[in-house]
Motif scaffolding. Structure first.
Motif, mmCIF file in Angstrom:
data_model
loop_
_atom_site.group_PDB
_atom_site.id
_atom_site.type_symbol
_atom_site.label_atom_id
_atom_site.label_comp_id
_atom_site.label_asym_id
_atom_site.label_seq_id
_atom_site.Cartn_x
_atom_site.Cartn_y
_atom_site.Cartn_z
ATOM 1 N N LYS A 300 -0.377 53.332 18.311
ATOM 2 C CA LYS A 300 -2.288 53.797 18.642
ATOM 3 C C LYS A 300 -2.456 54.141 17.516
ATOM 4 O O LYS A 300 -2.602 54.997 16.595
ATOM 5 C CB LYS A 300 -2.532 55.083 19.438
ATOM 6 N N SER A 301 -3.584 53.371 16.884
ATOM 7 C CA SER A 301 -3.716 53.409 15.736
ATOM 8 C C SER A 301 -5.662 54.285 16.158
ATOM 9 O O SER A 301 -6.539 53.278 16.373
ATOM 10 C CB SER A 301 -4.246 53.064 14.464
ATOM 11 N N SER A 313 -4.663 40.362 0.352
ATOM 12 C CA SER A 313 -4.089 40.142 2.449
ATOM 13 C C SER A 313 -5.206 41.402 2.785
ATOM 14 O O SER A 313 -5.447 42.484 2.053
ATOM 15 C CB SER A 313 -2.713 40.818 2.990
ATOM 16 N N LYS A 314 -5.908 40.781 3.800
ATOM 17 C CA LYS A 314 -6.922 41.710 4.423
ATOM 18 C C LYS A 314 -6.455 42.330 5.679
ATOM 19 O O LYS A 314 -7.068 42.960 6.309
ATOM 20 C CB LYS A 314 -8.532 41.540 4.953
ATOM 21 N N ASP A 336 -11.622 53.185 14.158
ATOM 22 C CA ASP A 336 -11.174 53.486 13.236
ATOM 23 C C ASP A 336 -12.317 52.483 12.163
ATOM 24 O O ASP A 336 -13.131 51.945 12.550
ATOM 25 C CB ASP A 336 -10.152 51.726 12.502
ATOM 26 N N ILE A 337 -12.533 52.983 10.728
ATOM 27 C CA ILE A 337 -13.426 52.362 10.531
ATOM 28 C C ILE A 337 -12.497 51.156 9.478
ATOM 29 O O ILE A 337 -11.646 51.675 8.699
ATOM 30 C CB ILE A 337 -13.482 53.400 8.552
ATOM 31 N N ALA A 342 -11.128 44.528 6.010
ATOM 32 C CA ALA A 342 -10.361 44.873 5.638
ATOM 33 C C ALA A 342 -9.630 44.545 7.861
ATOM 34 O O ALA A 342 -11.122 44.141 8.618
ATOM 35 C CB ALA A 342 -9.974 47.246 6.528
ATOM 36 N N GLN A 343 -9.053 43.875 8.710
ATOM 37 C CA GLN A 343 -8.739 43.368 9.850
ATOM 38 C C GLN A 343 -7.749 44.238 10.745
ATOM 39 O O GLN A 343 -6.471 44.395 10.309
ATOM 40 C CB GLN A 343 -9.480 42.324 9.518
ATOM 41 N N PHE A 344 -7.708 44.355 11.636
ATOM 42 C CA PHE A 344 -7.136 44.910 12.623
ATOM 43 C C PHE A 344 -6.659 44.125 13.847
ATOM 44 O O PHE A 344 -7.426 44.091 14.828
ATOM 45 C CB PHE A 344 -6.835 46.341 12.953
#
Length: 389
Positions: A300-301, A313-314, A336-337, A342-344
Motif C-alpha cells: 500500500k503506497s 525511467s518514469k 500519492d502525488i 511519474a507513473q504507478f
C-alpha cells in the motif's frame, strides 16, 4: 504512572508535554499540520527542550508495525555511555559501543559522550531490548563492518550516520549474551535484520555501502522504518530474503517519513512475499524504479511524493516474475502525488491492502502535499542536549 496530588501545580508546558505523550501512546494524534514542519513521530518528542533528560520518552513515539517500543524503557533499564570509539570484536572494552550493545544483560539505553567515528572490525550484533541513541552527538559508523540484528527483538536504532560499510573477513565475533559466533562471508549492509522482530529504525543517515543500506530478511517482522535519509546508493532497501524463503510471508513493515535521494537507483524498497505500508515518503528521483517486488507481496503506497527523474525511467513500480507478470498482486496507490511524469502501476483490490494496525501501531497519514515538510528533518538530527532538536 503514579497519580499527582491535586496540590501540586502543573505548568502549562508540562501539561502540554504530557498531552503529546498521551496522544502518541494511544495512536490518536491528530493529522500533522502542514505548517508545523513535523510529522506525528517528531511532534511527540522534539518540541521538548528537556528531551535529553528524558530520552526514554522516545520509545513512546514509535508507530507502525513496530508499535510502541515501551519495552525499551521503564524499570530495569541501564543507561550506558559510549566513551571509546575503538572496537575489539572478541574482547570489547568497557566504554565501547560493542561492549554496551552485546555484553550488558537486560535492557540498555546507549548514548554517546561526544562526537566520534567508529570503525567496526566485525558486524555489531545488537542484543534484544537495546536502544542505540545518537542524539546530541555526531556519530558515524563507517568504513568497516556495520550493524546486524540477528534473532533479537525490541531494538531501537536512532540518530546514527552509517556509511561506507564493507564486507568483513569471516571469523569469530562476540554476540548477545557473551556468546561467541562464527560469521561467514556476508555483510556490507548498513543495517541487516535477520530473524528479528519489533524493531524501530528512526532518524538515521545511510549511504554508500558495499551491499544494501537496510535489509529485513529471513522471517523478520513488525518493523518500522521512519525519518531516515537514504542517499547515494544503488540497492537501497530489501524486504524479504529470497524468492524461496516463504517464511517472509508473515513479514510486516511500515516505511514512513523517509527521504530517498538524491542518487538512489532502486529498491526503495524491493519487497518479497510480505506486506509493506509505504506512506508519506519523499522520492527524489530514481534510476531503475522506486518500489519493486517479487513473489506476490502486498504493497500500500499512501500519500507519498514521487518526483520522476528528468530522463530515464518514469515508472515508480517494477515487478519480477509471477503469474501474469504480477497482474493479480495487490499493489495500490492511495493519494500519492506524481511529478515529472511519474507513473504507478496498480494491481489487485484496494480493500485487501489495509495495514490493519492495532491501537498502539496506528497513525494518521498526512496529506502528500505536506511530505516535503514531514521529511525536511529526515536523517540523523544535529541536536544539542541543551535545546530542542
Amino acid at each position: 504512572m503514579a497519580s499527582v496530588p491535586a496540590s501540586i501545580h502543573i505548568s502549562r508546558h508540562l501539561a502540554f508535554s504530557l498531552l503529546l505523550v498521551l496522544l502518541c501512546n494511544t495512536g490518536l494524534a491528530t493529522r500533522t499540520r502542514r505548517s508545523s514542519g513535523m510529522n506525528v513521530i517528531d511532534r511527540c518528542w522534539r518540541r521538548s527542550p528537556n528531551w535529553a533528560r528524558n530520552r526514554q520518552q522516545l520509545a513512546t513515539c514509535s508507530v507502525g508495525f513496530a508499535g510502541k517500543m515501551t519495552n525499551n524503557m521503564g524499570r530495569g533499564v541501564r543507561h550506558y555511555t559510549v566513551t571509546d570509539p575503538s572496537d575489539d570484536p572478541i574482547k570489547p572494552r568497557q566504554g565501547t559501543l560493542r561492549y554496551g550493545a552485546t555484553l550488558i544483560r537486560g535492557k540498555v539505553w546507549i548514548t554517546f559522550r561526544r562526537d566520534m567515528q567508529i570503525k567496526l572490525k566485525k558486524p555489531l550484533l545488537v542484543s534484544s531490548f537495546t536502544a542505540i541513541d545518537g542524539r546530541g552527538a555526531n556519530v558515524h559508523i563507517a568504513r568497516g563492518a556495520c550493524l546486524m540484528l540477528y534473532r533479537v527483538r525490541d531494538v531501537i536504532i536512532h540518530g546514527l550516520r552509517i556509511h561506507h560499510c564493507q564486507k568483513p573477513i569471516p571469523g569469530p565475533v562476540i554476540g548477545p549474551g557473551s556468546k561467541m559466533m562464527e560469521l561467514g562471508t556476508s555483510g556490507g549492509d548498513a543495517i541487516a535484520l535477520v530473524k528479528a522482530t519489533k524493531v524501530w529504525i528512526d532518524h538515521n543517515t545511510l549511504y554508500r555501502c558495499q551491499d544494501g543500506l537496510l535489509d529485513v530478511t529471513r522471517g523478520s517482522t513488525d518493523v518500522t522504518i521512519s525519518n531516515n535519509w537514504f542517499r547515494d546508493h544503488d540497492k537501497v532497501m530489501l524486504l524479504g530474503h529470497d524468492d524461496g524463503y516463504v517464511r517472509d510471508k508473515r513479514m510486516r513493515v511500515t516505511v514512513i517519513f523517509n527521504h530517498f535521494g538524491p542518487n538512489c537507483i532502486q529498491r526503495m524498497p524491493r519487497v518479497r512475499h510480505g506486506y509493506a505500508h509505504i506512506a508519506n515518503n519523499f522520492y527524489q528521483g530514481w534510476g531503475d524504479y522506486a518500489i519493486g517486488g517479487s513473489m506476490n507481496p502486498s504493497i500500500k503506497s499512501q500519500a507519498n511524493l514521487f518526483i520522476a527523474p528528468k530522463s530515464g525511467s518514469k515508472s515508480v513500480t517494477w515487478r519480477f516474475g509471477g503469474e501474469g507478470s504480477g497482474r493479480s498482486w495487490n499493489w495500490r496507490s492511495v493519494n500519492d502525488i506524481f511529478i515529472n511524469g511519474a507513473q504507478f502501476e496498480q494491481t489487485g483490490y484496494s480493500g485487501s491492502v489495509r495495514p490493519n494496525y492495532n491501537r498502539q501501531q496506528r497513525f494518521v497519514v498526512g496529506d502528500a502535499k505536506a511530505v516535503r515538510s514531514f521529511t525536511r528533518s529526515s536523517g540523523a538530527l544535529r541536536c544539542s542536549t541543551r535545546s530542542r532538536c
